[in-house]
Write a protein that holds these residues in place. Structure first.
Motif, PDB file in Angstrom:
ATOM      1  N   PHE A 136       0.871  -1.185   0.000  1.00 55.27           N
ATOM      2  CA  PHE A 136       0.000   0.000   0.000  1.00 55.27           C
ATOM      3  C   PHE A 136       0.902   1.228   0.000  1.00 55.27           C
ATOM      4  N   ARG A 137       0.859   2.006  -1.088  1.00 59.28           N
ATOM      5  CA  ARG A 137       1.758   3.134  -1.256  1.00 59.28           C
ATOM      6  C   ARG A 137       0.974   4.394  -1.614  1.00 59.28           C
ATOM      7  N   ALA A 138       1.567   5.585  -1.331  1.00 59.62           N
ATOM      8  CA  ALA A 138       0.944   6.883  -1.633  1.00 59.62           C
ATOM      9  C   ALA A 138       2.014   7.862  -2.088  1.00 59.62           C
ATOM     10  N   LEU A 139       1.619   8.784  -2.983  1.00 59.79           N
ATOM     11  CA  LEU A 139       2.516   9.855  -3.422  1.00 59.79           C
ATOM     12  C   LEU A 139       1.688  10.994  -3.997  1.00 59.79           C
ATOM     13  N   ALA A 151      -2.230  19.334  -8.373  1.00 63.29           N
ATOM     14  CA  ALA A 151      -1.377  18.162  -8.210  1.00 63.29           C
ATOM     15  C   ALA A 151      -2.299  16.958  -8.049  1.00 63.29           C
ATOM     16  N   THR A 152      -1.757  15.756  -8.222  1.00 62.59           N
ATOM     17  CA  THR A 152      -2.565  14.536  -8.144  1.00 62.59           C
ATOM     18  C   THR A 152      -2.063  13.675  -7.001  1.00 62.59           C
ATOM     19  N   TYR A 153      -2.963  13.381  -6.098  1.00 64.80           N
ATOM     20  CA  TYR A 153      -2.678  12.456  -4.983  1.00 64.80           C
ATOM     21  C   TYR A 153      -3.039  11.049  -5.426  1.00 64.80           C
ATOM     22  N   GLN A 154      -2.097  10.097  -5.313  1.00 69.01           N
ATOM     23  CA  GLN A 154      -2.296   8.734  -5.800  1.00 69.01           C
ATOM     24  C   GLN A 154      -2.082   7.729  -4.669  1.00 69.01           C
ATOM     25  N   LEU A 155      -3.025   6.809  -4.553  1.00 64.50           N
ATOM     26  CA  LEU A 155      -2.912   5.667  -3.650  1.00 64.50           C
ATOM     27  C   LEU A 155      -2.869   4.405  -4.496  1.00 64.50           C
ATOM     28  N   GLY A 156      -1.936   3.517  -4.225  1.00 66.90           N
ATOM     29  CA  GLY A 156      -1.826   2.271  -4.987  1.00 66.90           C
ATOM     30  C   GLY A 156      -1.864   1.055  -4.080  1.00 66.90           C
ATOM     31  N   VAL A 157      -2.746   0.093  -4.426  1.00 68.38           N
ATOM     32  CA  VAL A 157      -2.814  -1.187  -3.719  1.00 68.38           C
ATOM     33  C   VAL A 157      -2.244  -2.244  -4.666  1.00 68.38           C
ATOM     34  N   ASP A 244      -5.195  -4.494   8.340  1.00 67.28           N
ATOM     35  CA  ASP A 244      -5.242  -3.026   8.334  1.00 67.28           C
ATOM     36  C   ASP A 244      -3.836  -2.515   8.037  1.00 67.28           C
ATOM     37  N   LEU A 245      -3.675  -1.862   6.858  1.00 66.13           N
ATOM     38  CA  LEU A 245      -2.378  -1.323   6.461  1.00 66.13           C
ATOM     39  C   LEU A 245      -2.438   0.196   6.396  1.00 66.13           C
ATOM     40  N   ARG A 246      -1.280   0.821   6.517  1.00 70.04           N
ATOM     41  CA  ARG A 246      -1.179   2.273   6.370  1.00 70.04           C
ATOM     42  C   ARG A 246      -0.106   2.584   5.331  1.00 70.04           C
ATOM     43  N   SER A 247      -0.386   3.596   4.539  1.00 69.63           N
ATOM     44  CA  SER A 247       0.525   3.978   3.463  1.00 69.63           C
ATOM     45  C   SER A 247       1.600   4.923   3.989  1.00 69.63           C
ATOM     46  N   ASP A 248       2.439   5.382   3.070  1.00 70.14           N
ATOM     47  CA  ASP A 248       3.425   6.405   3.408  1.00 70.14           C
ATOM     48  C   ASP A 248       2.729   7.764   3.536  1.00 70.14           C
TER      49      ASP A 248
END
Length: 792
Positions: A136-139, A151-157, A244-248
């Protein structure tokens, strides 16, 4: 599409799904299983290449003609991974006695611009934990943007192949984003295929959101949260285990558009914009309002676009509603924002609505550009109730007289100098020193000399002539306010009595009595007093009636008067005037009716000499002649705060016709007068204490305390009035605008403020100011809409 109905031993299966969807959309597949027993199970086919985003099951029962029926509703939300025509099925329901099959489902997946375009950055460059089956990542991309740029907020599973078909109830929860305005696209979820390091296939579920920073600085977006479940076995009815996961954390840096080459009128609009105008002026007449709508459209944060400036020389304009329409684009936010005005013509004829200029900053070209409407021509008919023509009004206003003589800047008030306060602090020292050095001896409570004399008269022969003489002389000296040595002999005593206003007969009688007493005393054998005490008491009563009243102590000695006069003379001095040349230039330009040149010259004169009331008063007059209400209010208010008693300026402030803070009409009381009164009372009180101590007289502490308290009251009132006149927290509204509930242009409007209105600034945040109008509420305005009243 309705699938086939299969009925075997009271067991039935029906399935529905949409005929077609877009590649960036989702398909809702619903399956219903009905049975006469509560033991039916559904066997689902493979949904590949669709991804099961979520699934749900609801069960119910119903009775018909005495028989019970059980219904199980299954719902699957599927996301496609590629375009094409796909079939899957059939759905199979089974129980202990029978099996029922439904028909296959057919779904057409249409391609779109996003499918063939660039893949999200989070898919291209993933940072994964190779040992985890779910990442689970974010940028945020790009990481640095201008304020107001998207800007674009992206979450990737990232799902490993071993778990992608088993994941249940997967839900990504985006964090709370402060400092940015976020937009969710119509379909924020997309699914992509990629490979991890080593060639391991991964399925990526990407959630995207458009964000716009609201102020410069570094914005930290907290970690997002992912909740999903995996079954413990491959059975559909297997128990699940939740995770339950948390991203950056993601970071975004926002910078202000460059100051260089910034055009006049730029209010913070960022994007790629165009402008258009529409008039509803059919049958326009003088005095009858009509609507003008200016629309700003393009890409960018259209919700926060500020209202453009509309200046119409032949009509009055009142701002109206604002309407926003967003484009249904997947990721690039855009649309239009319409601004309405009601124009009331003040002049008839063929008139031209001037073009509306809308400066904005383009992040693509990194330059300032201008969106401009086309000029519109309209015909305005004459009205029965026509408003006054603006040009005529301008001629009337232009005849306001100037202050032709430049007196220079006012000096700083004496009470702002440290010397003044040091002098006041030192004023009590002489009095305190004298009180300590010449403190009168503590006396026992005793009768005065006059009371003692009357006592001897009543006592008869209990005293001798020596005592009667001493008491009589002391009583007369006490009544005349002289020292005892000056009333020592009979001749001296008679002379002092005549000076004190006593009649000659009484003075001669008293002199004779004292002579008899002296003869008895100095004979060597003082005789009994006999009737001397009674005669002395009678003569003293006559003296008390005839003598002039006692002299009162001087509450304000010459030293205090000189001190106050010195302070007043300091306050009357004038300083050198470096702005005199600009002032004379402004006077000549005003006389030539070049009002804009005159206003500029007077403003420069005021900036050179901020405490010159003549320069600010003339700035207001010249600005009023050129219809600049904001600068007129600014000049007149600065002048009246330097000269609260100036009648000409106070009268012209009334021409503005604006309301707002109570401080818009300062009291006609100069603080210098209050501070002078306070200084005079303070010095007078301590001079009185010093005078009484010098004469060894008892101090009147009650009177001194009252005078000191009154001096402190005057000083406090003077300081409060000075702070009010300074107007450090007051500002003039430079343009008519609506107050906002929050420091953002898309916030709700509360009320409107007019050009030239006086407001009180109670808070600042970024480029916004929270202003208050006493008794009329408060709200937020762009800081560029305010002109501070304080000139220094």
């Amino acid at each position: 599409m309705l699938a086939a109905l299969a009925i075997v031993a009271q067991l039935a299966v029906t399935a529905t799904a949409p005929d077609s969807i877009a590649l960036d959309g989702v398909a809702a597949v619903r399956v219903r299983v009905t049975s006469d027993r509560n033991a039916a199970r559904l066997v689902t086919p493979s949904f590949r290449p669709f991804v099961v985003v979520r699934s749900a099951l609801s069960q119910s029962s119903e009775s018909r003609r005495g028989a019970s029926r059980y219904v199980a509703d299954y719902e699957y939300t599927l996301a496609p991974t590629k375009a094409g025509v796909f079939r899957f099925g059939p759905f199979v329901a089974t129980d202990d006695r029978a099996t029922a099959r439904g028909a296959a489902i057919r779904i057409v997946v249409r391609g779109n611009a996003t499918a063939g375009g660039a893949r999200p950055l989070i898919v291209k460059d993933p940072r994964l934990d190779t040992g985890a089956v779910v990442n689970f990542r974010a940028l945020v991309a790009p990481e640095t943007v201008y304020v107001g740029e998207q800007a674009t907020y992206q979450l990737g599973v990232f799902l490993d192949a071993s778990v992608r078909d088993r994941v249940r109830k997967m839900e990504a929860i985006a964090p709370e984003m402060r400092g940015v305005l976020a937009y969710d696209p119509p379909q924020p979820l997309q699914v992509f295929q990629t490979r991890a390091a080593g060639g391991r296939p991964l399925e990526v579920h990407v959630y995207q959101r458009a964000v716009f920073p609201l102020s410069p600085g570094r914005v930290a977006i907290p970690p997002a949260r992912l909740i999903y479940a995996l079954p413990l076995s491959y059975s559909f009815f297997s128990r699940e285990e939740s995770y339950d996961l948390r991203s950056d954390s993601a970071f975004l840096v926002a910078v202000e558009p460059p100051v260089a080459n910034r055009p006049a009128g730029f209010t913070g609009a960022v994007g790629q914009l165009r402008a258009s105008a529409k008039l509803d002026a059919a049958g326009a007449r003088v005095g009858n309002p009509f609507s003008v709508v200016v629309t700003i459209a393009g890409t960018g944060n259209v919700k926060l676009l500020p209202r453009p400036e509309l200046r119409v020389p032949w009509a009055s304009a009142v701002p109206g509603d604002e309407r926003v329409v967003l484009d249904r684009s997947p990721l690039v936010i855009g649309g239009s924002k319409s601004f309405e005005w009601l124009l009331t013509p003040e002049r008839s004829g063929v008139l031209v609505l001037p073009p509306v200029r809308y400066p904005y900053f383009s992040p693509q070209t990194e330059r300032y550009e201008i969106a401009q409407t086309a000029p519109e021509t309209l015909t305005v008919a004459a009205g029965a109730l026509a408003a006054a023509d603006r040009s005529a009004a301008g001629d009337t206003m232009g005849v306001l007289t100037l202050r032709a003589e430049y007196r220079g800047p006012l000096p700083r008030p004496f009470y702002e100098r440290r010397t003044f306060w040091w002098l006041l602090a030192l004023a009590p020292l002489p009095a305190l020193t004298l009180v300590s050095a010449r403190r009168p001896e503590r006396r026992r409570a005793r009768r005065s000399a006059a009371q003692h004399l009357r006592h001897l008269a009543r006592a008869g022969g209990s005293a001798d002539t020596r005592e009667v003489r001493r008491v009589l002389v002391a009583a007369v000296a006490e009544r005349l306010g002289i020292s005892a040595p000056r009333a020592g002999s009979a001749a001296e005593l008679a002379r002092e009595l005549r000076r004190g206003g006593v009649t000659p007969a009484t003075a001669v009688a008293l002199g004779a009595l004292v002579g008899e007493l002296e003869a008895s005393v100095f004979s060597g054998a003082p005789a009994p007093a006999r009737d001397f005490a009674a005669r002395g008491a009678e003569l003293y009563s006559a003296i008390e009636r005839e003598a002039r009243p006692r002299r009162a102590a001087n509450l304000l000695p010459p030293t205090a008067v000189a001190f106050v006069i010195a302070l007043a003379s300091v306050g009357a001095l004038w300083a050198a005037a470096p702005g005199a040349l600009e002032f004379q230039t402004g006077v000549r330009a005003y006389e030539a009716r070049r009002y804009a040149v005159a206003a500029g010259a007077f403003e420069r004169s005021g900036q050179l000499d901020p405490r010159a009331p003549d320069a600010w008063a003339n700035l207001g007059t010249a600005a009023w002649a050129m219809h600049d209400t904001a600068r007129a209010a600014l000049g007149w208010h600065r002048a009246v705060r330097l000269e609260p008693l100036a009648r000409d300026v106070r009268h012209r402030i009334g021409l503005l016709g604006t309301s707002g803070s109570d401080a818009s009409r300062p009291l006609p009381v100069p603080p210098v007068a209050l501070m002078l009164a306070a200084a005079a009372l303070w010095v007078g009180a301590w001079s009185h204490v010093a005078f009484r101590a010098l004469r060894r007289r008892p101090q009147s502490s009650g009177l001194v305390s009252a005078i000191v308290a009154l001096a402190l009251v005057f000083a406090g009132a003077g300081r409060a009035l000075d702070a009010t006149l300074a107007g450090r927290d007051l500002a003039v509204v430079a343009r008519t605008s609506a107050l906002r509930t929050d420091p953002a242009l898309n916030a709700d409007s509360t009320a409107a403020v007019r050009t030239g209105e006086i407001t009180r600034v109670i808070e600042r945040k970024g480029g916004w100011a929270r202003v208050s109008r006493d008794g009329l509420g408060d709200g937020w305005l762009p800081g560029s809409y305010l002109l501070p009243i304080a000139s220094d």
